[in-house]
Design a protein around this motif. Structure first.
Motif, PDB file in Angstrom:
ATOM      1  N   MET A   1     -27.484  26.971   3.033  1.00 36.84           N
ATOM      2  CA  MET A   1     -26.464  26.292   2.273  1.00 36.84           C
ATOM      3  C   MET A   1     -27.061  25.891   0.933  1.00 36.84           C
ATOM      4  O   MET A   1     -28.185  25.416   0.856  1.00 36.84           O
ATOM      5  CB  MET A   1     -25.982  25.048   3.032  1.00 36.84           C
ATOM      6  N   ILE A   2     -26.294  26.080  -0.106  1.00 38.00           N
ATOM      7  CA  ILE A   2     -26.662  25.661  -1.453  1.00 38.00           C
ATOM      8  C   ILE A   2     -25.588  24.708  -1.950  1.00 38.00           C
ATOM      9  O   ILE A   2     -24.394  24.963  -1.784  1.00 38.00           O
ATOM     10  CB  ILE A   2     -26.792  26.875  -2.398  1.00 38.00           C
ATOM     11  N   LEU A   3     -26.025  23.595  -2.529  1.00 37.20           N
ATOM     12  CA  LEU A   3     -25.099  22.619  -3.098  1.00 37.20           C
ATOM     13  C   LEU A   3     -25.356  22.529  -4.596  1.00 37.20           C
ATOM     14  O   LEU A   3     -26.508  22.607  -5.034  1.00 37.20           O
ATOM     15  CB  LEU A   3     -25.297  21.242  -2.464  1.00 37.20           C
ATOM     16  N   ARG A   4     -24.295  22.336  -5.344  1.00 41.19           N
ATOM     17  CA  ARG A   4     -24.420  22.178  -6.791  1.00 41.19           C
ATOM     18  C   ARG A   4     -23.699  20.909  -7.217  1.00 41.19           C
ATOM     19  O   ARG A   4     -22.661  20.558  -6.666  1.00 41.19           O
ATOM     20  CB  ARG A   4     -23.804  23.364  -7.523  1.00 41.19           C
ATOM     21  N   THR A   5     -24.288  20.273  -8.221  1.00 38.53           N
ATOM     22  CA  THR A   5     -23.640  19.139  -8.867  1.00 38.53           C
ATOM     23  C   THR A   5     -23.575  19.471 -10.353  1.00 38.53           C
ATOM     24  O   THR A   5     -23.968  20.568 -10.773  1.00 38.53           O
ATOM     25  CB  THR A   5     -24.439  17.836  -8.652  1.00 38.53           C
ATOM     26  N   GLU A   6     -23.148  18.524 -11.128  1.00 35.76           N
ATOM     27  CA  GLU A   6     -23.071  18.751 -12.570  1.00 35.76           C
ATOM     28  C   GLU A   6     -24.433  19.136 -13.156  1.00 35.76           C
ATOM     29  O   GLU A   6     -24.524  20.017 -14.002  1.00 35.76           O
ATOM     30  CB  GLU A   6     -22.549  17.487 -13.251  1.00 35.76           C
ATOM     31  N   ARG A   7     -25.498  18.491 -12.668  1.00 36.49           N
ATOM     32  CA  ARG A   7     -26.827  18.732 -13.241  1.00 36.49           C
ATOM     33  C   ARG A   7     -27.837  19.351 -12.290  1.00 36.49           C
ATOM     34  O   ARG A   7     -28.931  19.738 -12.718  1.00 36.49           O
ATOM     35  CB  ARG A   7     -27.411  17.405 -13.745  1.00 36.49           C
ATOM     36  N   LEU A   8     -27.507  19.438 -11.019  1.00 34.78           N
ATOM     37  CA  LEU A   8     -28.506  19.807 -10.024  1.00 34.78           C
ATOM     38  C   LEU A   8     -28.119  21.020  -9.200  1.00 34.78           C
ATOM     39  O   LEU A   8     -26.945  21.272  -8.955  1.00 34.78           O
ATOM     40  CB  LEU A   8     -28.726  18.635  -9.062  1.00 34.78           C
ATOM     41  N   LEU A   9     -29.135  21.702  -8.743  1.00 35.81           N
ATOM     42  CA  LEU A   9     -29.013  22.732  -7.718  1.00 35.81           C
ATOM     43  C   LEU A   9     -29.844  22.245  -6.545  1.00 35.81           C
ATOM     44  O   LEU A   9     -31.026  21.911  -6.699  1.00 35.81           O
ATOM     45  CB  LEU A   9     -29.561  24.069  -8.227  1.00 35.81           C
ATOM     46  N   LEU A  10     -29.215  22.154  -5.383  1.00 32.74           N
ATOM     47  CA  LEU A  10     -29.909  21.784  -4.154  1.00 32.74           C
ATOM     48  C   LEU A  10     -29.901  23.017  -3.268  1.00 32.74           C
ATOM     49  O   LEU A  10     -28.836  23.526  -2.921  1.00 32.74           O
ATOM     50  CB  LEU A  10     -29.212  20.611  -3.461  1.00 32.74           C
ATOM     51  N   ARG A  11     -31.091  23.479  -2.922  1.00 33.69           N
ATOM     52  CA  ARG A  11     -31.213  24.716  -2.147  1.00 33.69           C
ATOM     53  C   ARG A  11     -32.278  24.551  -1.084  1.00 33.69           C
ATOM     54  O   ARG A  11     -33.120  23.664  -1.165  1.00 33.69           O
ATOM     55  CB  ARG A  11     -31.541  25.873  -3.076  1.00 33.69           C
ATOM     56  N   PRO A  12     -32.249  25.417  -0.079  1.00 35.88           N
ATOM     57  CA  PRO A  12     -33.272  25.334   0.969  1.00 35.88           C
ATOM     58  C   PRO A  12     -34.677  25.527   0.376  1.00 35.88           C
ATOM     59  O   PRO A  12     -34.861  26.289  -0.575  1.00 35.88           O
ATOM     60  CB  PRO A  12     -32.920  26.487   1.911  1.00 35.88           C
ATOM     61  N   CYS A  67     -33.569  20.616 -11.278  1.00 37.19           N
ATOM     62  CA  CYS A  67     -32.893  20.125 -12.477  1.00 37.19           C
ATOM     63  C   CYS A  67     -33.370  20.995 -13.633  1.00 37.19           C
ATOM     64  O   CYS A  67     -34.582  21.113 -13.855  1.00 37.19           O
ATOM     65  CB  CYS A  67     -33.243  18.657 -12.712  1.00 37.19           C
ATOM     66  N   ASN A  68     -32.442  21.631 -14.306  1.00 34.51           N
ATOM     67  CA  ASN A  68     -32.786  22.551 -15.406  1.00 34.51           C
ATOM     68  C   ASN A  68     -33.777  23.624 -14.956  1.00 34.51           C
ATOM     69  O   ASN A  68     -34.707  23.972 -15.674  1.00 34.51           O
ATOM     70  CB  ASN A  68     -33.338  21.788 -16.610  1.00 34.51           C
ATOM     71  N   GLY A  69     -33.599  24.118 -13.725  1.00 34.78           N
ATOM     72  CA  GLY A  69     -34.431  25.195 -13.211  1.00 34.78           C
ATOM     73  C   GLY A  69     -35.792  24.773 -12.691  1.00 34.78           C
ATOM     74  O   GLY A  69     -36.570  25.614 -12.253  1.00 34.78           O
ATOM     75  N   GLU A  70     -36.095  23.482 -12.706  1.00 29.69           N
ATOM     76  CA  GLU A  70     -37.389  22.988 -12.247  1.00 29.69           C
ATOM     77  C   GLU A  70     -37.210  22.162 -10.973  1.00 29.69           C
ATOM     78  O   GLU A  70     -36.325  21.308 -10.906  1.00 29.69           O
ATOM     79  CB  GLU A  70     -38.019  22.113 -13.332  1.00 29.69           C
ATOM     80  N   VAL A  71     -38.074  22.406  -9.981  1.00 30.61           N
ATOM     81  CA  VAL A  71     -38.051  21.600  -8.762  1.00 30.61           C
ATOM     82  C   VAL A  71     -38.623  20.224  -9.096  1.00 30.61           C
ATOM     83  O   VAL A  71     -39.767  20.115  -9.556  1.00 30.61           O
ATOM     84  CB  VAL A  71     -38.852  22.269  -7.625  1.00 30.61           C
ATOM     85  N   GLU A  99     -26.748  11.497  -7.502  1.00 24.71           N
ATOM     86  CA  GLU A  99     -25.974  12.740  -7.601  1.00 24.71           C
ATOM     87  C   GLU A  99     -26.272  13.663  -6.421  1.00 24.71           C
ATOM     88  O   GLU A  99     -25.361  14.253  -5.832  1.00 24.71           O
ATOM     89  CB  GLU A  99     -26.334  13.420  -8.929  1.00 24.71           C
ATOM     90  N   ALA A 100     -27.548  13.770  -6.068  1.00 24.97           N
ATOM     91  CA  ALA A 100     -27.945  14.631  -4.949  1.00 24.97           C
ATOM     92  C   ALA A 100     -27.420  14.097  -3.618  1.00 24.97           C
ATOM     93  O   ALA A 100     -26.854  14.853  -2.813  1.00 24.97           O
ATOM     94  CB  ALA A 100     -29.463  14.770  -4.905  1.00 24.97           C
ATOM     95  N   LEU A 101     -27.601  12.800  -3.394  1.00 26.34           N
ATOM     96  CA  LEU A 101     -27.194  12.234  -2.107  1.00 26.34           C
ATOM     97  C   LEU A 101     -25.689  12.271  -1.919  1.00 26.34           C
ATOM     98  O   LEU A 101     -25.212  12.427  -0.792  1.00 26.34           O
ATOM     99  CB  LEU A 101     -27.723  10.817  -1.945  1.00 26.34           C
ATOM    100  N   PRO A 172     -14.235  12.887  -0.254  1.00 24.21           N
ATOM    101  CA  PRO A 172     -15.026  13.350  -1.395  1.00 24.21           C
ATOM    102  C   PRO A 172     -15.092  14.862  -1.394  1.00 24.21           C
ATOM    103  O   PRO A 172     -15.042  15.489  -0.335  1.00 24.21           O
ATOM    104  CB  PRO A 172     -16.395  12.716  -1.176  1.00 24.21           C
ATOM    105  N   SER A 173     -15.197  15.445  -2.550  1.00 19.65           N
ATOM    106  CA  SER A 173     -15.277  16.911  -2.622  1.00 19.65           C
ATOM    107  C   SER A 173     -16.726  17.347  -2.645  1.00 19.65           C
ATOM    108  O   SER A 173     -17.581  16.678  -3.200  1.00 19.65           O
ATOM    109  CB  SER A 173     -14.548  17.421  -3.863  1.00 19.65           C
ATOM    110  N   VAL A 174     -16.996  18.473  -2.027  1.00 17.79           N
ATOM    111  CA  VAL A 174     -18.330  19.058  -2.015  1.00 17.79           C
ATOM    112  C   VAL A 174     -18.250  20.406  -2.702  1.00 17.79           C
ATOM    113  O   VAL A 174     -17.354  21.208  -2.425  1.00 17.79           O
ATOM    114  CB  VAL A 174     -18.836  19.252  -0.564  1.00 17.79           C
ATOM    115  N   VAL A 175     -19.171  20.652  -3.616  1.00 18.19           N
ATOM    116  CA  VAL A 175     -19.224  21.933  -4.318  1.00 18.19           C
ATOM    117  C   VAL A 175     -20.298  22.782  -3.672  1.00 18.19           C
ATOM    118  O   VAL A 175     -21.453  22.384  -3.598  1.00 18.19           O
ATOM    119  CB  VAL A 175     -19.556  21.701  -5.816  1.00 18.19           C
ATOM    120  N   PHE A 176     -19.918  23.940  -3.149  1.00 16.80           N
ATOM    121  CA  PHE A 176     -20.891  24.841  -2.513  1.00 16.80           C
ATOM    122  C   PHE A 176     -21.160  26.013  -3.417  1.00 16.80           C
ATOM    123  O   PHE A 176     -20.395  26.413  -4.202  1.00 16.80           O
ATOM    124  CB  PHE A 176     -20.362  25.354  -1.169  1.00 16.80           C
TER     125      PHE A 176
END
Length: 176
Positions: A1-12, A67-71, A99-101, A172-176
């Protein structure tokens, strides 16, 4: 699962994250209230990363934060359903953990429809973490003294719980 926010990418997490996560886990400020001392070797971070990868396979909700391509940290459920999170101090104070949580908590309720609560354990001296949890509605359930020894210092723990929201309340909405 990958989650995205306005500024973040959350990935495995993946093995290639070792260098970036070493930067986080070797930082004594980042690790001040963590459950063990700052890593003094890449092998310690490698062991942590392997645990994160296994947790991701188990829960589907253990992420590195980009954030901006950096872990810049990690967040998620390391077992169902205990929430954990850490950011490199260079990224503190910008609302990134919040934002992540937000999306992780929403994704947790969606992925585990029978789950009634999410828990978190923090060092009571970590006021920023306590404020973050209470922002999401976590309630302090109990405290315990001298639960873990880090660098020769006995630390206390505060335990928080977030109950599943009312099904008739706003979603709440979740963006996948």
């Amino acid at each position: 699962m990958i989650l995205r926010t306005e500024r973040l990418l959350l990935r495995p997490p993946q093995p290639e994250d070792l260098s970036a996560l070493s930067r986080v886990f070797s930082n004594s400020d980042a690790m001040r209230y963590w459950s063990h001392s700052a890593h003094d070797s890449r092998s310690k971070t490698e062991k942590t990363l392997k645990g994160m990868i296994a947790s991701s396979a188990e829960t589907g909700l253990e992420f590195v934060i980009e954030c901006n391509g950096e872990v810049v940290g990690k967040a998620g459920l390391w077992r169902v359903a205990e929430l954990g999170y850490i950011l490199h101090p260079d990224y503190w104070g910008h609302g990134l953990a919040r934002e992540a949580l937000e999306v992780i908590i929403s994704a947790t309720w969606e992925r585990y429809p029978d789950l009634n609560e999410i828990t978190a354990e923090i060092d009571p001296r970590n006021g920023a973490s306590a404020r973050l949890l209470t922002h999401f509605g976590f309630k302090l359930t109990h405290s315990a003294r001298s639960t873990i020894q880090i660098n020769g210092e006995w630390c206390d723990s505060d335990y928080y719980t977030l109950l599943r929201p009312d099904p008739d309340g706003p979603k709440p909405s979740v963006v996948f």
